[in-house]
Design a protein around this motif. Structure first.
Motif, PDB file in Angstrom:
ATOM      1  N   ASP A 190     -16.315  -6.710 -17.373  1.00 43.56           N
ATOM      2  CA  ASP A 190     -17.543  -6.806 -16.586  1.00 43.56           C
ATOM      3  C   ASP A 190     -18.456  -7.959 -16.974  1.00 43.56           C
ATOM      4  O   ASP A 190     -19.462  -8.217 -16.313  1.00 43.56           O
ATOM      5  CB  ASP A 190     -18.354  -5.502 -16.714  1.00 43.56           C
ATOM      6  N   LEU A 239     -21.471  -9.574 -14.665  1.00 47.17           N
ATOM      7  CA  LEU A 239     -22.832  -9.261 -15.080  1.00 47.17           C
ATOM      8  C   LEU A 239     -23.652 -10.530 -15.277  1.00 47.17           C
ATOM      9  O   LEU A 239     -24.786 -10.636 -14.809  1.00 47.17           O
ATOM     10  CB  LEU A 239     -22.809  -8.445 -16.369  1.00 47.17           C
ATOM     11  N   LYS A 268     -24.067  -0.312 -14.597  1.00 47.88           N
ATOM     12  CA  LYS A 268     -24.280  -1.720 -14.294  1.00 47.88           C
ATOM     13  C   LYS A 268     -25.482  -1.893 -13.362  1.00 47.88           C
ATOM     14  O   LYS A 268     -26.321  -2.785 -13.569  1.00 47.88           O
ATOM     15  CB  LYS A 268     -23.026  -2.316 -13.657  1.00 47.88           C
TER      16      LYS A 268
END
Length: 460
Positions: free
Chosen positions: A66, A70, A8
């Motif tokens: 996520d 994000l 990430k």
């Protein structure tokens, strides 16, 4: 296709521009090869080999949990290109599995004329009398759930993704419009779900699971015996018991009488779907081969009748429906059939998940990045994009109309300004229908019995 993977943090640095170098990290692959895991690995794919001038991946596959973080991180950075989903088609792990590992859904027959007809009907209802069938435009139809539904089926997206369309379409509409106009739209959508499901079942070759669906399937197959059997069952339960032979051998005026009888019965049974189905089917026999009763049925205030009418009319006379209005249906058909590849770059302004993630911050920050004035294109599910009218806070149109409709003024044309007499006449018709509904029943004398056979029987 080229591939690499990021953590990430690595992806955020790459996207923001702190680390653009990916040379030596790419590998050539023939298909998506991601493996779902508990780690926050982001899989990136390029259709063409990235260059120094354009290095954005075509596809991102990110962990389900996520995506919100994000999107928020990218949009929080003033240096980052945003919305992220305007440049990359973003799949969650579960979405990617459904799209790329499960066999694609396929249409066994070309039923796009039916979804074209439904998109016209939906546009007329959403416009609340500002749009008529004869003033229909392809742009207005693109604003409908029916249009998005048709594109999803044409693209062969997984069934689980199609099931998300109604809720995502409504959520998107509520995000860009005030609550004052949301409830009427939700009422319309809830009344059309059963019709869309029947359409999908027939188009996919699946068995229908309702009497209304059985009638639609029989019409599509041109099975006169099955049509008669379905009608007998529906007419008996809906309270409009007369045979199709009686209907087909009567004059147009007498068929209009049968329609009025059915509409009276439907007005007494607000939750009886079969009464709506019976009214809709009879309406297709009054003026076969056209959609000219869309405007009349709209003023009954019952969206279900309008949608069933549009479906039955298109199943019976697809060529006539498509070629009407100078080939309007064929233009809408062309746009629905034009699908997006699962691995291609997105065409929308933003994807639904990113729009939802930025819900609290509002859409004003996105407005200057849209591809069209007063319009936003949202990818509701991967490869299915739908258009919505959007007015910024500083928009002149919004100041004049604090509750913007689903359509812009250009899409509605000048129908209400140029033809006020027709609008008033529709209101009169609606009032008269309410008066008729409240009169005592005298079904023995209404509708008039056929006096002679003037047309050839359609249903033997």
């Amino acid at each position: 296709m080229w591939y690499t993977q990021f953590s990430k943090r690595e992806f955020l640095e790459f996207w923001i521009g702190l680390s653009k170098t990916i040379r030596g990290k790419l590998q050539r692959v023939s298909e998506l090869t991601f493996v779902q895991s508990n780690s926050s690995v982001i899989h990136a794919y390029w259709q063409n080999e990235p260059s120094d001038t354009y290095h954005f991946p075509s596809i991102l596959v990110i962990p389900d949990a996520d995506s919100k973080d994000l999107f928020a991180a990218v949009n929080a950075s003033p240096q980052a290109l945003a919305p992220l989903s305007a440049f990359c088609r973003v799949y969650s792990y579960s979405e990617a599995e459904n799209y790329f590992t499960a066999p694609p859904s396929e249409l066994v027959c070309n039923l796009l004329p039916a979804i074209v007809s439904l998109s016209m009907a939906e546009a007329i209802i959403h416009s609340e009398g500002k749009l008529t069938w004869r003033a229909m435009s392809p742009a207005a139809c693109k604003r409908t759930l029916s249009y998005a539904w048709g594109k999803a089926l044409a693209a062969g997206v997984p069934t689980i993704a199609i099931e998300k369309l109604p809720s995502r379409w409504l959520d998107t509409y509520s995000l860009i419009n005030s609550q004052g106009v949301f409830e009427p739209v939700r009422h319309v959508i809830s009344n059309m779900i059963s019709t869309l499901n029947v359409y999908a079942q027939i188009a996919s070759g699946l068995p229908t699971n309702s009497k209304a669906g059985d009638l639609a399937g029989a019409i599509f197959k041109r099975d006169k015996f099955l049509i008669n059997e379905c009608w007998k069952s529906i007419s008996k339960e809906s309270g409009v018991e007369f045979s199709l032979n009686e209907l087909s051998s009567s004059t147009r005026e007498e068929r209009a009488g049968y329609l009025q009888l059915a509409l009276r019965q439907a007005s007494k049974s607000r939750n009886d779907e079969l009464a709506f189905v019976a009214s809709a089917f009879i309406a297709t026999q009054v003026a076969p081969g056209s959609l000219e009763h869309l405007d009349l049925l709209r003023v009954t205030g019952n969206p279900s009748i309008v949608f069933w009418y549009a479906l039955f009319a298109a199943l019976q006379s697809p060529n006539e429906i498509m070629s009407g209005q100078g080939g309007l249906g064929y233009r809408i058909h062309r746009d629905i059939a034009k699908t997006e590849e699962y691995t291609s770059e997105p065409l929308a302004d933003v994807a639904f998940n990113e729009l939802k993630a930025m819900e609290r911050s509002g859409m004003e920050g996105f407005a200057r990045k849209f591809g069209h004035t007063n319009e936003i294109e949202v990818e509701l599910i991967p490869s299915v994009t739908s258009s919505f009218t959007f007015y910024s806070k500083n928009s002149k149109s919004l100041r004049n109309d604090p509750l913007p409709s689903l359509f812009s003024e250009n899409e509605l044309g000048h129908v209400s300004k140029l033809n006020p007499a027709k609008t008033q006449l529709e209101q009169v018709i609606f009032t008269l229908m309410n008066i008729v509904r409240d009169l005592p029943d005298d079904d023995k004398a209404y509708p008039p019995a056929p006096s002679r056979k003037t047309t050839k029987k359609k249903y033997d």
